[in-house]
Design an enzyme around this catalytic site. Structure first.
Site, PDB file in Angstrom:
ATOM      1  NE  ARG A   1      -5.047  -0.924   9.885  1.00 51.04           N
ATOM      2  CZ  ARG A   1      -3.924  -0.240   9.685  1.00 51.04           C
ATOM      3  NH1 ARG A   1      -3.915   0.818   8.963  1.00 51.04           N
ATOM      4  NH2 ARG A   1      -2.786  -0.687  10.223  1.00 51.04           N
TER       5      ARG A   1
ATOM      6  NE  ARG B   1       1.441  -4.213  11.999  1.00 42.23           N
ATOM      7  CZ  ARG B   1       2.675  -4.254  11.481  1.00 42.23           C
ATOM      8  NH1 ARG B   1       3.675  -4.760  12.183  1.00 42.23           N
ATOM      9  NH2 ARG B   1       2.893  -3.788  10.281  1.00 42.23           N
TER      10      ARG B   1
ATOM     11  CE  LYS C   1      -2.137  -1.105   3.844  1.00 36.72           C
ATOM     12  NZ  LYS C   1      -1.654  -2.452   4.175  1.00 36.72           N
TER      13      LYS C   1
HETATM   14  P1  AMP Z   1       0.247   0.833   9.243  1.00 33.15           P
HETATM   15  O1  AMP Z   1       1.469   1.632   8.927  1.00 33.15           O
HETATM   16  O2  AMP Z   1      -0.921   1.229   8.382  1.00 33.15           O
HETATM   17  O3  AMP Z   1       0.521  -0.642   9.214  1.00 33.15           O
HETATM   18  O4  AMP Z   1      -0.187   1.208  10.745  1.00 33.15           O
HETATM   19  C1  AMP Z   1       0.681   0.967  11.823  1.00 33.15           C
HETATM   20  C2  AMP Z   1      -0.107   1.000  13.128  1.00 33.15           C
HETATM   21  O5  AMP Z   1      -0.727   2.282  13.293  1.00 33.15           O
HETATM   22  C3  AMP Z   1      -1.249   0.000  13.186  1.00 33.15           C
HETATM   23  O6  AMP Z   1      -0.814  -1.291  13.628  1.00 33.15           O
HETATM   24  C4  AMP Z   1      -2.175   0.678  14.218  1.00 33.15           C
HETATM   25  O7  AMP Z   1      -1.671   0.521  15.532  1.00 33.15           O
HETATM   26  C5  AMP Z   1      -2.030   2.146  13.845  1.00 33.15           C
HETATM   27  N1  AMP Z   1      -3.019   2.572  12.824  1.00 33.15           N
HETATM   28  C6  AMP Z   1      -2.758   3.038  11.579  1.00 33.15           C
HETATM   29  N2  AMP Z   1      -3.879   3.376  10.940  1.00 33.15           N
HETATM   30  C7  AMP Z   1      -4.908   3.130  11.800  1.00 33.15           C
HETATM   31  C8  AMP Z   1      -6.323   3.267  11.730  1.00 33.15           C
HETATM   32  N3  AMP Z   1      -6.942   3.714  10.614  1.00 33.15           N
HETATM   33  N4  AMP Z   1      -7.061   2.915  12.826  1.00 33.15           N
HETATM   34  C9  AMP Z   1      -6.469   2.463  13.940  1.00 33.15           C
HETATM   35  N5  AMP Z   1      -5.140   2.285  14.077  1.00 33.15           N
HETATM   36  C10 AMP Z   1      -4.341   2.620  13.020  1.00 33.15           C
END
Ligand code: AMP
Length: 218
Positions: free
Chosen positions: A88, A171, A13
């Site tokens: 999410r 995750r 992504k």
């Molecule tokens: P990512 O870089 O998108 O994998 O996000 C890393 C971490 O940020 C995730 O494991 C969540 O802890 C938090 N996070 C990112 N986006 C969201 C979202 N839309 N809602 C809730 N937590 C988020």
């Protein structure tokens, strides 16, 4: 063009988000990047979200939705935006619908990057990221100079939440339980575009471009 991109961790992504951002001249807004940056800078938001991000849990919707609302109100979003990592879950998708209606800026498409679980695990385990601009790398495709970002010269590091296998599993579980149902949600809204996420970044981006040519702006 207003887009969301979703898919399991390691689907690509972030990489595709940067390419889309350059091609269409719209900001790629990654809630994960904003949270990591806030934690690194020691801001109030960073303090509030650190425990969730470190454990691989979702940050509560009230914090995340407020963050997105503030970000979409900034001037650089006038010609569109791409949201990476938001929504999410269904609650966030409904919040985005309300937000888009308030801003009179409806979504054009929701891109689902589809990859099998073994591919996504391989990509997560080898993933590296620029600590300054957020550009993504992989141990198989590193920056030209060891640990130095090709784009901005920042330090390329392993994400702190990528080296804890238990957090990675959590995750992925959270993705399949909470985020994957967005496919049905956006299908019902006539916005879902399924993209095959296997292959090189360039090949995937060609598929996205071909697909988005058919999307009409509203
Ligand atoms: P990512 O870089 O998108 O994998 O996000 C890393 C971490 O940020 C995730 O494991 C969540 O802890 C938090 N996070 C990112 N986006 C969201 C979202 N839309 N809602 C809730 N937590 C988020």
């Amino acid at each position: 063009m207003r887009l969301v991109i979703f898919g399991p961790q390691g689907a690509g992504k972030g990489t595709q988000g940067s390419l889309i951002s350059e091609e269409w001249g719209i900001p790629a807004i990654s809630t994960g990047d904003i949270f990591r940056w806030s934690i690194a800078q020691g801001t109030d938001l960073g303090g509030d979200v650190k425990v969730y991000v470190d454990n691989g849990d979702l940050v509560p919707d009230r914090l995340t939705v407020r963050l997105v609302r503030d970000r979409l109100a900034q001037e650089d979003t006038a010609s569109g935006w791409l949201l990476d990592g938001f929504p999410r879950n269904i609650g966030q998708a409904e919040a985005l619908d309300r937000l888009s209606a308030d801003l009179d800026a409806s979504l054009d498409a929701a891109l689902l990057l589809e990859v099998p679980e073994d591919v996504s695990l391989h990509r997560i385990l080898g993933r590296r990221v620029c600590s300054s601009c957020g550009r993504n790398y992989h141990v198989d495709v590193p920056p030209k100079e060891d640990s130095v970002c090709d784009a901005c010269g920042g330090e390329v590091v392993e994400r702190s939440d990528d080296n804890d296998k238990e957090a990675i599993r959590k995750r992925l579980r959270t993705y399949y339980d909470e985020t994957a149902p967005l496919a049905d949600f956006y299908e019902e809204h006539g916005l879902l575009r399924r993209i095959d996420g296997k292959g090189s970044p360039g090949a995937i981006f060609e598929r996205i471009k071909r697909d988005l040519k058919r999307v009409s702006h509203r």
